[in-house]
Design a protein around this motif. Structure first.
Motif, mmCIF file in Angstrom:
data_model
loop_
_atom_site.group_PDB
_atom_site.id
_atom_site.type_symbol
_atom_site.label_atom_id
_atom_site.label_comp_id
_atom_site.label_asym_id
_atom_site.label_seq_id
_atom_site.Cartn_x
_atom_site.Cartn_y
_atom_site.Cartn_z
ATOM 1 N N ASN A 262 0.851 -1.278 -0.102
ATOM 2 C CA ASN A 262 -0.059 -0.065 0.110
ATOM 3 C C ASN A 262 0.893 1.380 0.013
ATOM 4 O OD1 ASN A 262 -2.004 2.087 0.545
ATOM 5 N ND2 ASN A 262 -2.455 1.150 2.418
ATOM 6 N N ILE A 263 1.258 1.526 -1.231
ATOM 7 C CA ILE A 263 2.145 2.694 -1.275
ATOM 8 C C ILE A 263 1.532 4.143 -1.249
ATOM 9 C CG2 ILE A 263 4.225 3.697 -2.603
ATOM 10 C CD1 ILE A 263 4.290 0.738 -4.038
ATOM 11 N N ASP A 264 0.498 4.102 -2.029
ATOM 12 C CA ASP A 264 -0.072 5.623 -2.296
ATOM 13 C C ASP A 264 -1.096 5.936 -1.401
ATOM 14 O OD1 ASP A 264 -2.261 4.015 -3.148
ATOM 15 O OD2 ASP A 264 -2.236 4.607 -5.044
ATOM 16 N N GLY A 265 -1.427 4.989 -0.339
ATOM 17 C CA GLY A 265 -2.239 5.316 0.731
ATOM 18 C C GLY A 265 -3.994 5.367 0.330
ATOM 19 N N ALA A 266 -4.184 4.823 -1.114
ATOM 20 C CA ALA A 266 -5.627 4.684 -1.600
ATOM 21 C C ALA A 266 -6.275 3.550 -0.879
ATOM 22 C CB ALA A 266 -5.218 4.898 -2.896
ATOM 23 N N LEU A 267 -5.493 2.896 -0.247
ATOM 24 C CA LEU A 267 -6.039 1.442 0.390
ATOM 25 C C LEU A 267 -6.058 1.269 1.741
ATOM 26 C CD1 LEU A 267 -4.030 -0.690 -2.043
ATOM 27 C CD2 LEU A 267 -6.451 -0.035 -2.611
ATOM 28 N N TYR A 268 -7.154 0.633 2.319
ATOM 29 C CA TYR A 268 -7.045 -0.018 3.590
ATOM 30 C C TYR A 268 -6.451 -1.581 3.608
ATOM 31 C CZ TYR A 268 -10.112 3.978 4.663
ATOM 32 O OH TYR A 268 -10.841 5.107 4.604
ATOM 33 N N SER A 269 -5.531 -1.734 4.400
ATOM 34 C CA SER A 269 -5.140 -3.125 4.093
ATOM 35 C C SER A 269 -5.092 -3.765 5.553
ATOM 36 C CB SER A 269 -3.902 -3.197 3.466
ATOM 37 O OG SER A 269 -2.835 -2.557 4.353
ATOM 38 N N ALA A 270 -4.863 -5.153 5.381
ATOM 39 C CA ALA A 270 -4.624 -6.053 6.773
ATOM 40 C C ALA A 270 -4.197 -7.239 6.217
ATOM 41 C CB ALA A 270 -6.170 -6.227 7.409
ATOM 42 N N GLN A 271 -3.648 -7.965 7.284
ATOM 43 C CA GLN A 271 -2.958 -9.248 7.082
ATOM 44 C C GLN A 271 -3.860 -10.268 7.675
ATOM 45 O OE1 GLN A 271 0.455 -9.569 5.927
ATOM 46 N NE2 GLN A 271 0.363 -7.402 5.350
ATOM 47 N N ILE A 272 -3.958 -11.345 6.721
ATOM 48 C CA ILE A 272 -5.069 -12.288 7.095
ATOM 49 C C ILE A 272 -4.214 -13.793 6.863
ATOM 50 C CG2 ILE A 272 -7.101 -13.481 6.836
ATOM 51 C CD1 ILE A 272 -8.384 -10.935 6.369
ATOM 52 N N GLU A 273 -4.303 -14.642 7.977
ATOM 53 C CA GLU A 273 -3.526 -15.916 7.692
ATOM 54 C C GLU A 273 -4.858 -16.717 7.230
ATOM 55 O OE1 GLU A 273 -1.473 -17.276 11.210
ATOM 56 O OE2 GLU A 273 -1.901 -19.278 10.471
ATOM 57 N N THR B 232 -0.315 -16.392 4.457
ATOM 58 C CA THR B 232 -0.921 -15.059 5.209
ATOM 59 C C THR B 232 -0.800 -14.097 3.685
ATOM 60 O OG1 THR B 232 0.436 -14.958 7.383
ATOM 61 C CG2 THR B 232 -0.101 -13.174 6.512
ATOM 62 N N TYR B 233 -2.214 -13.336 3.833
ATOM 63 C CA TYR B 233 -2.409 -12.726 2.598
ATOM 64 C C TYR B 233 -2.341 -11.081 3.067
ATOM 65 C CZ TYR B 233 -3.952 -16.697 0.079
ATOM 66 O OH TYR B 233 -4.200 -18.035 -0.605
ATOM 67 N N ASN B 234 -1.842 -10.257 2.252
ATOM 68 C CA ASN B 234 -2.175 -8.751 2.505
ATOM 69 C C ASN B 234 -3.455 -8.711 1.839
ATOM 70 O OD1 ASN B 234 -1.491 -6.181 3.375
ATOM 71 N ND2 ASN B 234 -0.928 -5.927 1.028
ATOM 72 N N LYS C 180 -10.744 -19.964 13.259
ATOM 73 C CA LYS C 180 -9.840 -19.419 14.324
ATOM 74 C C LYS C 180 -10.003 -17.754 14.342
ATOM 75 C CE LYS C 180 -6.063 -22.612 14.144
ATOM 76 N NZ LYS C 180 -4.737 -22.820 14.049
ATOM 77 N N GLY C 181 -10.913 -17.278 13.383
ATOM 78 C CA GLY C 181 -11.238 -15.737 13.543
ATOM 79 C C GLY C 181 -10.386 -14.838 13.032
ATOM 80 N N LYS C 182 -9.301 -15.344 12.106
ATOM 81 C CA LYS C 182 -8.454 -14.379 11.385
ATOM 82 C C LYS C 182 -8.936 -13.601 10.394
ATOM 83 C CE LYS C 182 -5.087 -16.596 13.636
ATOM 84 N NZ LYS C 182 -3.759 -16.354 14.416
ATOM 85 N N ALA C 183 -9.846 -14.045 9.656
ATOM 86 C CA ALA C 183 -10.407 -13.501 8.548
ATOM 87 C C ALA C 183 -11.147 -12.439 9.058
ATOM 88 C CB ALA C 183 -11.404 -14.439 7.548
ATOM 89 N N LEU C 184 -12.096 -12.714 10.109
ATOM 90 C CA LEU C 184 -12.993 -11.669 10.771
ATOM 91 C C LEU C 184 -12.118 -10.470 11.436
ATOM 92 C CD1 LEU C 184 -16.145 -13.240 12.538
ATOM 93 C CD2 LEU C 184 -15.863 -12.090 10.322
ATOM 94 N N VAL C 185 -10.847 -10.887 12.085
ATOM 95 C CA VAL C 185 -10.267 -9.879 12.650
ATOM 96 C C VAL C 185 -9.587 -8.891 11.666
ATOM 97 C CG1 VAL C 185 -7.889 -9.364 13.775
ATOM 98 C CG2 VAL C 185 -9.516 -11.269 14.697
ATOM 99 N N GLY C 186 -9.085 -9.691 10.544
ATOM 100 C CA GLY C 186 -8.597 -8.555 9.268
ATOM 101 C C GLY C 186 -9.746 -7.687 8.813
ATOM 102 N N LEU C 187 -10.693 -8.359 8.647
ATOM 103 C CA LEU C 187 -11.707 -7.513 7.889
ATOM 104 C C LEU C 187 -12.201 -6.364 8.948
ATOM 105 C CD1 LEU C 187 -14.000 -10.237 6.246
ATOM 106 C CD2 LEU C 187 -12.464 -8.363 4.881
ATOM 107 N N SER C 188 -12.360 -6.594 10.196
ATOM 108 C CA SER C 188 -12.857 -5.565 11.341
ATOM 109 C C SER C 188 -11.869 -4.535 11.301
ATOM 110 C CB SER C 188 -13.270 -6.177 12.560
ATOM 111 O OG SER C 188 -12.181 -7.011 12.945
ATOM 112 N N GLN C 189 -10.534 -4.966 11.377
ATOM 113 C CA GLN C 189 -9.402 -3.708 11.236
ATOM 114 C C GLN C 189 -9.411 -2.823 9.900
ATOM 115 O OE1 GLN C 189 -5.660 -6.494 11.011
ATOM 116 N NE2 GLN C 189 -5.840 -6.465 13.292
#
Ligand code: 5GP
Length: 190
Positions: A86-97, A104-106, A129-138
């Protein structure tokens, strides 16, 4: 949701590593009549919320989210699995295993599609394990939008995600919660 539980009992296959295969109606071939009922049930359960957007993650959440979105009358945004930074700041991102792939995906969502005034419902096929939900909620948090809750088709209640996230205050509505899956293929619901 009895219709869904009956279908899981009929067509679900227990695989090694606590994986439930539901490819014949949910994850590969998709039973759209069933998806319609799932969508209506999510709408019924979140009828107290003024949802403005559904957020899901590619790929298996997309079909369910799209059919559910027809019941809510709102757009669907899906988080993309991405390798670039995420270089230009036009995106929201999170790491999800990923539970099923071990990688692990960005994951990214464009800032254009989540706004502070949005009320978000996250929809996904499984909760483990809740990783997808944690990443999406971030991602929702970064956008300043309000997270109303998460609608999950199948929660594996014997894995920790549901407890951790509910304890942290997330509203989660799961349509079928599996208490136990045995090595000989039995599926027991809560
Ligand atoms: P979590 O992030 O909660 O650990 O896992 C949820 C994600 O992993 C879901 O998006 C789903 O795609 C995948 N997943 C987790 N458990 C299973 C499972 O038993 N069967 C299938 N088909 N997918 C699963």
């Amino acid at each position: 949701m009895e219709l869904l539980k009956d279908r899981i009992m009929k067509d679900g296959k227990v695989r090694k590593g606590n994986v439930l295969k539901v490819d014949s109606f949910l994850n590969h071939q998709m039973d759209i009549k069933l998806f319609e009922e799932i969508g209506k049930e999510f709408k019924r359960r979140f009828s107290d919320c003024d949802i403005t957007k559904i957020l899901t993650i590619e790929s298996s959440g997309i079909g369910i989210a799209c059919i559910a979105a027809q019941s809510f009358g709102v757009p669907v945004v899906f988080a993309k699995k991405n390798t670039t930074k995420n270089i230009d700041g036009a995106l929201y991102s999170a790491q999800i295993e990923s539970f099923t792939h071990g990688k692990t995906y960005n994951v990214i969502v464009s800032r254009d599609y989540l706004k502070p005034e949005d009320n978000i419902l996250i929809i996904d096929d499984f909760l483990a394990k809740g990783k997808a939900l944690v990443g999406l909620s971030q991602i929702v948090k970064k956008s300043g939008a309000t997270l109303c809750g998460a609608g999950i088709v199948i929660e594996k209640g014997f894995q920790e995600g549901g407890k951790i996230l509910r304890d942290a205050g997330m509203r989660i509505e799961s349509l079928a919660i599996i208490k136990e899956m045995t090595d000989d293929g039995k599926i027991i619901f809560e």
